[in-house]
Design a protein around this motif. Structure first.
Motif, mmCIF file in Angstrom:
data_model
loop_
_atom_site.group_PDB
_atom_site.id
_atom_site.type_symbol
_atom_site.label_atom_id
_atom_site.label_comp_id
_atom_site.label_asym_id
_atom_site.label_seq_id
_atom_site.Cartn_x
_atom_site.Cartn_y
_atom_site.Cartn_z
ATOM 1 N N GLU A 190 -16.049 -6.766 12.308
ATOM 2 C CA GLU A 190 -16.295 -6.194 11.180
ATOM 3 C C GLU A 190 -17.839 -6.545 10.600
ATOM 4 O O GLU A 190 -18.582 -5.793 10.247
ATOM 5 C CB GLU A 190 -15.253 -6.459 10.253
ATOM 6 C CG GLU A 190 -13.867 -5.726 10.410
ATOM 7 C CD GLU A 190 -13.967 -4.368 9.656
ATOM 8 O OE1 GLU A 190 -14.910 -3.935 9.056
ATOM 9 O OE2 GLU A 190 -12.863 -3.981 10.026
ATOM 10 N N VAL A 207 -7.258 -12.093 13.956
ATOM 11 C CA VAL A 207 -7.922 -12.354 12.698
ATOM 12 C C VAL A 207 -9.396 -12.601 12.823
ATOM 13 O O VAL A 207 -10.228 -11.942 12.343
ATOM 14 C CB VAL A 207 -7.291 -13.175 11.647
ATOM 15 C CG1 VAL A 207 -8.068 -13.105 10.334
ATOM 16 C CG2 VAL A 207 -5.940 -12.661 11.257
ATOM 17 N N ARG A 251 -14.414 -2.759 5.940
ATOM 18 C CA ARG A 251 -13.125 -2.256 6.556
ATOM 19 C C ARG A 251 -13.348 -1.100 7.395
ATOM 20 O O ARG A 251 -12.601 0.081 7.319
ATOM 21 C CB ARG A 251 -12.145 -2.057 5.253
ATOM 22 C CG ARG A 251 -11.473 -3.369 4.681
ATOM 23 C CD ARG A 251 -11.185 -3.116 3.246
ATOM 24 N NE ARG A 251 -10.292 -2.003 3.209
ATOM 25 C CZ ARG A 251 -9.860 -1.509 2.044
ATOM 26 N NH1 ARG A 251 -10.393 -1.800 0.843
ATOM 27 N NH2 ARG A 251 -8.864 -0.505 2.108
ATOM 28 N N LEU A 288 -10.013 -10.038 5.515
ATOM 29 C CA LEU A 288 -10.340 -8.780 6.129
ATOM 30 C C LEU A 288 -10.839 -7.819 5.366
ATOM 31 O O LEU A 288 -11.378 -6.845 5.759
ATOM 32 C CB LEU A 288 -9.127 -8.287 7.068
ATOM 33 C CG LEU A 288 -8.713 -9.034 8.325
ATOM 34 C CD1 LEU A 288 -7.443 -8.731 8.874
ATOM 35 C CD2 LEU A 288 -9.837 -9.114 9.490
ATOM 36 N N ARG A 289 -10.275 -7.955 4.115
ATOM 37 C CA ARG A 289 -10.799 -6.649 3.241
ATOM 38 C C ARG A 289 -12.231 -7.054 2.247
ATOM 39 O O ARG A 289 -12.588 -6.380 1.648
ATOM 40 C CB ARG A 289 -9.610 -6.610 2.169
ATOM 41 C CG ARG A 289 -8.484 -6.097 2.889
ATOM 42 C CD ARG A 289 -7.121 -6.142 1.880
ATOM 43 N NE ARG A 289 -7.302 -5.042 1.060
ATOM 44 C CZ ARG A 289 -7.025 -3.697 1.035
ATOM 45 N NH1 ARG A 289 -6.242 -3.387 2.467
ATOM 46 N NH2 ARG A 289 -7.247 -2.543 0.346
ATOM 47 N N ALA A 305 -10.465 -2.491 10.036
ATOM 48 C CA ALA A 305 -9.277 -3.341 9.366
ATOM 49 C C ALA A 305 -8.066 -2.478 8.933
ATOM 50 O O ALA A 305 -6.862 -2.883 9.124
ATOM 51 C CB ALA A 305 -9.951 -4.454 8.083
ATOM 52 N N LEU A 325 -11.278 -9.921 14.693
ATOM 53 C CA LEU A 325 -11.582 -8.746 13.793
ATOM 54 C C LEU A 325 -12.496 -9.066 12.724
ATOM 55 O O LEU A 325 -13.470 -8.006 12.558
ATOM 56 C CB LEU A 325 -10.281 -8.299 13.224
ATOM 57 C CG LEU A 325 -10.078 -6.994 12.658
ATOM 58 C CD1 LEU A 325 -11.037 -5.956 13.389
ATOM 59 C CD2 LEU A 325 -8.922 -6.725 12.260
ATOM 60 N N VAL A 343 -2.529 -7.993 14.465
ATOM 61 C CA VAL A 343 -3.365 -8.819 13.769
ATOM 62 C C VAL A 343 -2.752 -10.092 13.470
ATOM 63 O O VAL A 343 -3.383 -11.294 13.824
ATOM 64 C CB VAL A 343 -3.900 -8.246 12.540
ATOM 65 C CG1 VAL A 343 -4.952 -9.449 11.748
ATOM 66 C CG2 VAL A 343 -4.916 -7.054 12.780
ATOM 67 N N ARG A 361 -6.114 -13.406 6.260
ATOM 68 C CA ARG A 361 -5.525 -12.131 6.273
ATOM 69 C C ARG A 361 -6.225 -11.312 5.130
ATOM 70 O O ARG A 361 -6.835 -10.383 5.505
ATOM 71 C CB ARG A 361 -4.167 -12.418 6.312
ATOM 72 C CG ARG A 361 -3.475 -10.761 6.548
ATOM 73 C CD ARG A 361 -3.576 -10.401 8.043
ATOM 74 N NE ARG A 361 -3.072 -9.104 8.414
ATOM 75 C CZ ARG A 361 -3.331 -7.877 8.252
ATOM 76 N NH1 ARG A 361 -4.719 -7.853 7.807
ATOM 77 N NH2 ARG A 361 -2.746 -6.860 8.608
#
Length: 256
Positions: free
Chosen positions: A231, A224, A206, A11-12, A209, A227, A217, A8
């Protein structure tokens, strides 16, 4: 993706981490020709070690400069838990007085993530980061993107704030904006080139996101990973880069 951080949270960071790891691998091969097995990496504003600890896990030596003693304490604990305490050193300081605590021209790679938004003089911040590099070195620069803020405010129904950010010299949407400054890709690459480095790549980070509902998500099976793949796929497309929450610039200098 083999991001060492939790899915999780990745994602960043996943796009930046993948690009950075490849760049460090290239530098490691070059250093090996000089008989060095590990790189010396400087992480300015590295805080609690989101990147410093994974970089140390690759076998490199990382110096983290951060103004917050609490962040540096958390960094020390995190590095110890990861078994890399001997390869991570935290020192209190900032981008303005960087060479009071870090060596000029002493690093194979410099990370400058989430710093330029907060310094008084972004150009000075970039110049100092570049000056910390050895004759052959890599700069990883990550900063808040203007387009992503405009899009986010508009999608939240704050249309006046979106327009305010678009026209503000610092990309701020109002007095309550917690981010002091945002950048376009052109502004960031201009700062890097003015400091004497060539641009290797520019990525949008992002893009989706921050817009996708967290509940979706977290509850949708495989969301996840899907995504993360999306990305990565859109990161280099200029059209998507322009609306990313963050912009990542990889720049390099080679002695030869």
């Amino acid at each position: 993706m083999s991001d060492p951080m939790r899915p999780r949270a990745s994602l960043r960071t996943a796009v930046v981490w993948d690009v950075l790891r490849e760049a460090l691998d290239r530098r490691t091969k070059a250093a090996a020709r000089d008989g060095r097995e590990a790189l010396d990496v400087l992480d300015t504003g590295g805080g609690t070690g989101n990147f410093a600890v994974p970089v140390a896990r690759l076998g490199h030596h990382v110096t983290v400069v951060d103004p917050s003693p609490n962040a540096l304490f958390a960094l020390e604990r995190r590095a110890a838990e990861a078994g890399v305490a001997d390869r991570v050193r935290g020192v209190q300081g900032d981008a303005h007085g960087l060479f009071e605590v870090a060596e000029r021209g002493g690093y194979d790679a410099v990370l400058c993530h989430g710093v330029l938004e907060y310094v008084d003089d972004p150009a000075e911040g970039v110049r100092n980061a570049v000056a910390a590099l050895r004759p052959s070195g890599t700069l990883s620069l990550l900063a808040a993107g203007l387009g992503g803020a405009v899009l986010a405010r508009a999608l939240a129904g704050h249309f006046d704030e979106a327009r305010q950010a678009l026209g503000d010299p610092d990309g701020r949407w109002g007095e309550g904006d917690p981010v002091p400054r945002r950048f376009s890709a052109e502004q960031l690459t201009g700062l890097v080139e003015a400091a004497g480095l060539g641009i290797g790549a520019v990525h949008g980070v992002r893009v989706f996101a921050d817009l996708v509902p967290g509940a979706l998500v977290d509850t949708e099976p495989g969301a996840v990973d899907a995504l993360l793949r999306l990305e990565a796929a859109v990161a280099e497309f200029p059209a998507f880069r322009s609306v990313a929450s963050q912009l990542h610039v990889l720049a390099e200098r080679d002695s030869g």
